[in-house]
Design a protein around this motif. Structure first.
Motif, PDB file in Angstrom:
ATOM      1  N   THR A  85      33.496 -41.605  69.063  1.00  9.15           N
ATOM      2  CA  THR A  85      34.106 -42.911  69.358  1.00  9.15           C
ATOM      3  C   THR A  85      33.925 -43.863  68.188  1.00  9.15           C
ATOM      4  O   THR A  85      34.849 -44.607  67.818  1.00  9.15           O
ATOM      5  N   GLN A  86      32.741 -43.847  67.576  1.00  2.76           N
ATOM      6  CA  GLN A  86      32.499 -44.731  66.446  1.00  2.76           C
ATOM      7  C   GLN A  86      33.377 -44.362  65.259  1.00  2.76           C
ATOM      8  O   GLN A  86      33.901 -45.249  64.561  1.00  2.76           O
ATOM      9  N   VAL A  87      33.552 -43.063  65.033  1.00  2.30           N
ATOM     10  CA  VAL A  87      34.422 -42.634  63.928  1.00  2.30           C
ATOM     11  C   VAL A  87      35.850 -43.121  64.153  1.00  2.30           C
ATOM     12  O   VAL A  87      36.522 -43.587  63.229  1.00  2.30           O
ATOM     13  N   ALA A  88      36.327 -43.028  65.380  1.00  2.78           N
ATOM     14  CA  ALA A  88      37.695 -43.464  65.677  1.00  2.78           C
ATOM     15  C   ALA A  88      37.852 -44.964  65.465  1.00  2.78           C
ATOM     16  O   ALA A  88      38.853 -45.446  64.929  1.00  2.78           O
ATOM     17  N   HIS A  89      36.861 -45.758  65.910  1.00  2.00           N
ATOM     18  CA  HIS A  89      36.954 -47.207  65.748  1.00  2.00           C
ATOM     19  C   HIS A  89      36.869 -47.627  64.292  1.00  2.00           C
ATOM     20  O   HIS A  89      37.450 -48.650  63.900  1.00  2.00           O
ATOM     21  N   ASP A  90      36.153 -46.846  63.475  1.00  2.00           N
ATOM     22  CA  ASP A  90      35.982 -47.233  62.075  1.00  2.00           C
ATOM     23  C   ASP A  90      37.232 -46.975  61.235  1.00  2.00           C
ATOM     24  O   ASP A  90      37.338 -47.515  60.131  1.00  2.00           O
ATOM     25  N   ASN A  91      38.161 -46.178  61.710  1.00  2.96           N
ATOM     26  CA  ASN A  91      39.366 -45.869  60.923  1.00  2.96           C
ATOM     27  C   ASN A  91      40.372 -47.019  61.030  1.00  2.96           C
ATOM     28  O   ASN A  91      40.682 -47.490  62.126  1.00  2.96           O
ATOM     29  N   ALA A  92      40.908 -47.469  59.886  1.00  5.73           N
ATOM     30  CA  ALA A  92      41.821 -48.630  59.862  1.00  5.73           C
ATOM     31  C   ALA A  92      43.193 -48.300  60.420  1.00  5.73           C
ATOM     32  O   ALA A  92      43.939 -49.211  60.819  1.00  5.73           O
ATOM     33  N   ARG A  93      43.565 -47.034  60.462  1.00  5.44           N
ATOM     34  CA  ARG A  93      44.894 -46.669  60.941  1.00  5.44           C
ATOM     35  C   ARG A  93      44.975 -46.631  62.462  1.00  5.44           C
ATOM     36  O   ARG A  93      46.057 -46.604  63.025  1.00  5.44           O
ATOM     37  N   VAL A  94      43.831 -46.598  63.110  1.00 11.96           N
ATOM     38  CA  VAL A  94      43.798 -46.526  64.570  1.00 11.96           C
ATOM     39  C   VAL A  94      43.971 -47.934  65.137  1.00 11.96           C
ATOM     40  O   VAL A  94      43.285 -48.880  64.716  1.00 11.96           O
ATOM     41  N   VAL A  95      44.880 -48.089  66.071  1.00  8.71           N
ATOM     42  CA  VAL A  95      45.127 -49.404  66.679  1.00  8.71           C
ATOM     43  C   VAL A  95      44.085 -49.664  67.753  1.00  8.71           C
ATOM     44  O   VAL A  95      43.499 -48.730  68.342  1.00  8.71           O
ATOM     45  N   ASP A  96      43.843 -50.929  68.023  1.00  2.00           N
ATOM     46  CA  ASP A  96      42.853 -51.324  69.029  1.00  2.00           C
ATOM     47  C   ASP A  96      43.430 -51.320  70.439  1.00  2.00           C
ATOM     48  O   ASP A  96      42.684 -51.233  71.429  1.00  2.00           O
ATOM     49  N   ASP A  97      44.773 -51.468  70.533  1.00  2.00           N
ATOM     50  CA  ASP A  97      45.401 -51.496  71.851  1.00  2.00           C
ATOM     51  C   ASP A  97      46.644 -50.618  71.799  1.00  2.00           C
ATOM     52  O   ASP A  97      47.604 -50.946  71.080  1.00  2.00           O
ATOM     53  N   PRO A  98      46.606 -49.474  72.491  1.00  3.89           N
ATOM     54  CA  PRO A  98      45.552 -48.920  73.361  1.00  3.89           C
ATOM     55  C   PRO A  98      44.326 -48.471  72.551  1.00  3.89           C
ATOM     56  O   PRO A  98      44.449 -48.012  71.420  1.00  3.89           O
ATOM     57  N   ALA A  99      43.179 -48.583  73.179  1.00  8.11           N
ATOM     58  CA  ALA A  99      41.924 -48.265  72.507  1.00  8.11           C
ATOM     59  C   ALA A  99      41.736 -46.750  72.414  1.00  8.11           C
ATOM     60  O   ALA A  99      42.227 -45.988  73.249  1.00  8.11           O
ATOM     61  N   PRO A 100      41.028 -46.271  71.384  1.00  7.06           N
ATOM     62  CA  PRO A 100      40.764 -44.831  71.273  1.00  7.06           C
ATOM     63  C   PRO A 100      39.815 -44.366  72.380  1.00  7.06           C
ATOM     64  O   PRO A 100      39.030 -45.137  72.925  1.00  7.06           O
ATOM     65  N   ALA A 101      39.909 -43.082  72.700  1.00  9.63           N
ATOM     66  CA  ALA A 101      39.071 -42.510  73.772  1.00  9.63           C
ATOM     67  C   ALA A 101      38.624 -41.119  73.354  1.00  9.63           C
ATOM     68  O   ALA A 101      39.335 -40.400  72.647  1.00  9.63           O
ATOM     69  N   VAL A 102      37.406 -40.727  73.822  1.00 12.44           N
ATOM     70  CA  VAL A 102      36.834 -39.403  73.537  1.00 12.44           C
ATOM     71  C   VAL A 102      36.430 -38.781  74.859  1.00 12.44           C
ATOM     72  O   VAL A 102      35.738 -39.422  75.680  1.00 12.44           O
ATOM     73  N   PHE A 103      36.828 -37.534  75.087  1.00 15.36           N
ATOM     74  CA  PHE A 103      36.527 -36.826  76.323  1.00 15.36           C
ATOM     75  C   PHE A 103      36.027 -35.423  76.006  1.00 15.36           C
ATOM     76  O   PHE A 103      36.471 -34.791  75.052  1.00 15.36           O
ATOM     77  N   CYS A 104      35.097 -34.980  76.864  1.00 17.66           N
ATOM     78  CA  CYS A 104      34.680 -33.571  76.828  1.00 17.66           C
ATOM     79  C   CYS A 104      35.633 -32.820  77.748  1.00 17.66           C
ATOM     80  O   CYS A 104      35.649 -33.026  78.971  1.00 17.66           O
TER      81      CYS A 104
END
Length: 893
Positions: free
Chosen positions: A811-830
């Motif tokens: 999740t932290q890696v996804a939030h740190d990337n500038a290309r990823v938008v905040d809305d919708p927020a990134p999600a990580v699932f097992c």
């Protein structure tokens, strides 16, 4: 007493008109002459042909009938005051019968006039054809008198309107009578006898009204035919007078007439008459004179401020950030305001003399004509002003504008006095007899001044292009034209010269107006194109920066980056060429149409095309005459077809500059608008062409139906693709620039044509896909309403790893990337427990499809580093291999 029409308005404006012609050539126009349509009394010439004696001729004069049609007063109910109804109906019947009788008499008189006029016209036309041009000046004088008589004795202008009103009233009364008669029921008693008499009167009155309607219809048809015949007669006389001498050749006797004219003119300038004219005019038009004087004072006081504003507007021309079309409109308004003081001065002089005696009233007309000429010449001079409209806004030839500013005062010094003198003399009965002497002398003087003026202007024009043969020819025509007209006037063709100057004046004014419209439009397009150029450059630089950032983020150059497409976004040079070409086409068509209408009545050759019938078509009216299709109609159809092709070719650029670039449109919307507009324009052009040559829909509908059936069987796929293309443009499920997936092919839409659509895939290959496919098959549009797209990245970790810790790291890696938008927020699932790993999915959203591959690279690299730093292993696939030895018995078997 009726005064003869002003014949020498041409002298007033001849210089002004020719001047506008030079301004057009430059383009910086100058203007000349307005001609009038009357000629002087001619002296009798000796010749072989004896002049025709004036004999009684038809006088087509019909006065309007001002009497109102008789009204029929019907009661509101059929059972009230039946005896009074009978008396009222009897009176209405008598009045209607009298009206029918009067209308029939008028009809008989109009029919006799029409019959005699048609016979006279045919006989006169035959005599003119036999005589040709071998006619004397005295014969021309008789023709002139007949033309003047036809112009004086004509059909009243409100006669036709009166007949139409009577017809409308009679039809309404006819309907009211029918309704009233339908509800009136005659009885058998004494009251029934009165009802029966009422019914009989109603039927007779209805019959009289119907008869009146029939007579009025015939009268209306006869009067309109008579009016057309009179116009045709006048045109015949005008055309023949154009080629005949209207006055004697200038001789020694003319000098004596000039002396008499000067003596008469000076004798009319009496101070007591002048004082009386001023007193009466001020008393009659004091408010109007005061307003004109006030406007003159205001303009003189504000003149310096107007000139300052004109210069201030010129400073911003060429500055893309500050330049506006409004500056040119303000400069045009300022040029008009600067030209008004002289106009108001002459107008004031005309107003204070208007109520004087015959001479001063005529002198008032002269000042009015001078005011008109003053406005034209002063406006041109202000357009040619240094740093004015012509130099700063339109970039006209500076040397020519300088010559115009230098020569115009000399021109005005001759033209304006001549305008005042010629108008005032020709507007009075006493002065009109000097038209052939004083008028022709002043005409000659003005022509010489015009020739000198033309030489100086054309010399300045040719200074910058001495090798141009066209300018040389125009130089010769501009100098020789006034001299030729003056010579024609001196040898007796004064009417011809005045007619030509009249049409030349209107022609030059019309061309000057169209030239001004063209340069105003060109200026507006230029301002908009420069601003559009700046916007395109800014957009191009921003796109280049984004592409550079995408390439830097990708490991392999070009991987995941969409190549430049051949988008239907027009080149700015093409836009400029198309918009200016379309503007030239529109202005040229407008100018040519006006010139054809103007010169068709003067030059008989232009009417020849209307006399050549190619074919005729039957009309839908029962008993109607066939409609002839002439050579002029065929030529008009060709012009419409050519104009349609040129307009369809140049319309996209003009729309882009004038309209689409000002609107905040979604991607591909502008392309859809221009394409649909082109289709509509072509369709209208085809319809108009077919209508001009007489092709009617009633004649084509069966052919269209047959073609529809044939197309349905033979060209089914092509028609389906064409219709699908129209659907795509209107419904817009895909647009130019969208990224779509269709039938396993993913790419960006670059063109939507009539039959097929072009996609450019990620390998920069162009895929041609029929339009039908986009309508009938499943389609994925990645950027239709929202370009944000979800990307799923899969990661596996070794068994025994803390699942919550892995989720936190991803999740932290996804939030740190500038290309990823905040809305919708990134999600990580097992998402699963595999054979050798615990599987996770990282679900993120990107703003652009071009970010998918760079994002995948960046996220995977960051996950690898983060897991390695946390001591978490990414497992390899593990397999347990068991080796079992078979017994000897089984091996033998």
């Amino acid at each position: 007493m009726k005064h003869r029409p002003d014949r020498y308005t041409a002298l007033k404006t001849c210089l002004a008109g020719l001047f506008l012609l030079y301004l057009l050539v430059l383009p910086a126009q100058a203007k000349d002459s307005e001609g009038s349509t009357q000629q002087a009394d001619a002296n009798t010439q000796q010749g072989d042909e004896k002049p025709e004696e004036a004999r009684p001729a038809v006088q087509p004069e019909l006065e309007a009938d001002n009497e109102a049609p008789p009204e029929i007063n019907l009661p509101d109910t059929v059972n009230a005051d039946i005896q009074q109804q009978v008396r009222a109906l009897q009176i209405s019947l008598e009045q209607r019968q009298a009206a029918v009788k009067e209308s029939r008499e008028r009809l008989t008189y109009a029919e006799s006039i029409l019959s005699r006029l048609q016979d006279e016209y045919k006989s006169f036309e035959l005599r003119l054809e036999k005589a040709g041009l071998n006619l004397t000046a005295s014969y021309a004088e008789l023709l002139k008198q007949r033309l003047e008589r036809l112009q004086r004795q004509s059909i009243a202008t409100d006669l036709i309107e009166g007949i139409e009103d009577k017809l409308a009233t009679a039809r309404e009364e006819q309907l009211r009578l029918e309704e009233f008669e339908a509800i009136a029921d005659p009885g058998d008693d004494a009251r029934g006898q009165l009802q029966s008499r009422r019914s009989r009167l109603l039927r007779e009155l209805h019959k009289a009204v119907t008869e009146h309607i029939d007579v009025l219809n015939e009268y209306y048809s006869t009067v309109t035919t008579l009016q057309d015949q009179v116009k045709e007669y006048q045109e015949l006389l005008q055309q023949r007078l154009f080629w005949l001498p209207s006055a004697a050749v200038v001789s020694a006797d003319t000098a004596g007439e000039l002396y008499q004219s000067a003596k008469w003119f000076i004798s009319q300038l009496r101070l007591d008459a002048l004082s009386d004219a001023i007193t009466r005019s001020v008393g009659e038009r004091g408010i109007r004179i005061g307003l004109v004087a006030l406007a003159l004072i205001i303009l003189l006081v504000k003149r310096r401020a107007i000139m300052t504003n004109l210069l201030d507007n010129s400073r911003h021309i060429g500055n893309v950030g500050h330049d506006r079309t409004a500056f040119t409109l303000q400069a045009l308004s300022n040029s008009v305001l600067l030209a008004l003081p002289g106009v108001l001065l002459f107008s004031l002089a005309a107003l204070v003399l208007m109520e004087g005696n015959a001479f001063y009233a005529a002198l008032s007309k002269g000042f009015t004509a001078a005011a008109f000429i003053m406005f034209l010449l002063a406006f041109v001079r202000n357009v040619a002003r240094k740093n004015g409209l012509g130099e700063s806004h339109f970039h006209w030839n500076a040397n020519t504008l300088l010559a115009i500013r230098r020569e115009l005062p000399v021109l005005m010094a001759f033209v304006i006095p001549v305008a005042v003198i010629t108008t005032s003399t020709s507007s009075t009965p006493e002065g009109a007899r000097f038209d052939d002497s004083l008028g022709r002398l002043l005409f000659t003087v003005v022509s010489i001044v015009l020739a000198v003026f033309a030489h100086h202007i054309m010399k300045a024009v040719r200074a910058s292009n001495t090798q141009s043969n066209l300018l040389l020819v125009l130089h010769v025509i501009a100098v020789a034209g006034p001299l030729v007209l003056a010579g024609a006037s001196l040898i007796g063709y004064h009417y011809t010269a005045l007619q030509l100057e009249r049409n030349l004046f209107i022609t030059i004014c019309w061309l000057a107006f169209n030239t001004l419209v063209y340069y105003m439009g060109l200026r507006a397009l230029s301002v908009r194109e420069r601003r559009l150029t700046l916007e395109r450059l800014q957009e191009q630089r921003a796109a280049e920066r984004r592409a550079a950032e995408a390439r830097e983020a990708a490991d392999t150059p070009g991987e995941g980056v969409l190549q430049n497409l051949d988008m239907p976004e027009m080149n700015l040079q093409d836009i400029s060429q198309q918009s200016s070409s379309l503007l030239r086409i529109i202005v040229s068509a407008l100018a040519i149409t006006g010139l054809l209408f103007l010169w068709a009545s003067v030059i008989p050759a232009l009417q020849l095309f209307n006399d050549i019938t190619l074919w005729t078509i039957a009309t839908d009216l029962q008993g109607g005459d066939p409609l002839p299709i002439t050579l002029a109609d065929a030529l008009l159809a060709l012009l419409v077809a050519a104009g349609t092709v040129l307009a369809a070719k140049n319309l996209p650029g003009t729309l882009e500059v004038t309209l689409l670039s000002r609107m905040h449109l979604e991607p591909g919307t502008g392309y859809a608008i221009t394409t649909i507009t082109t289709y509509v324009l072509v369709f209208l052009g085809v319809v108009i062409c077919l209508g001009v040559i007489g092709v009617q829909w009633s004649k084509l509908q069966w052919l269209i139906a047959a073609l529809g059936v044939g197309l349905g069987f033979g060209l089914q796929e092509i028609v389906a693709n064409f219709v699908s293309g129209i659907i795509l443009l209107f419904e817009r499920p895909i647009r130019v620039g969208d990224t779509v997936t269709i039938d396993g092919i993913t790419g960006t839409v670059s063109r939507i044509r009539i039959r097929a659509t072009t996609l450019v895939d990620w390998d920069n290959k162009e895929q041609i896909i029929p339009n039908k496919t986009f309508v009938t098959q499943d389609l994925t549009n990645w950027t239709l309403s929202d370009p944000i797209t979800r990307v799923i990245l899969r990661v596996g970790v070794a068994y025994g790893t803390d699942v919550d810790k892995v989720q936190e790291i991803l999740t932290q890696v996804a939030h740190d990337n500038a290309r990823v938008v905040d809305d919708p927020a990134p999600a990580v699932f097992c998402v699963g427990l595999a054979d050798s790993s615990i599987n996770f999915e990282v679900r993120v959203f990107v703003k652009d499809l071009l970010d998918i591959m760079p994002l995948s690279h960046e996220i995977h690299a960051a996950i690898t580093r983060a897991l390695m730093e946390a001591g978490i292993n990414i497992p390899f696939p593990q397999r347990d291999i068991h080796v079992r030895t078979l017994p000897e018995s089984q091996q033998r078997g």
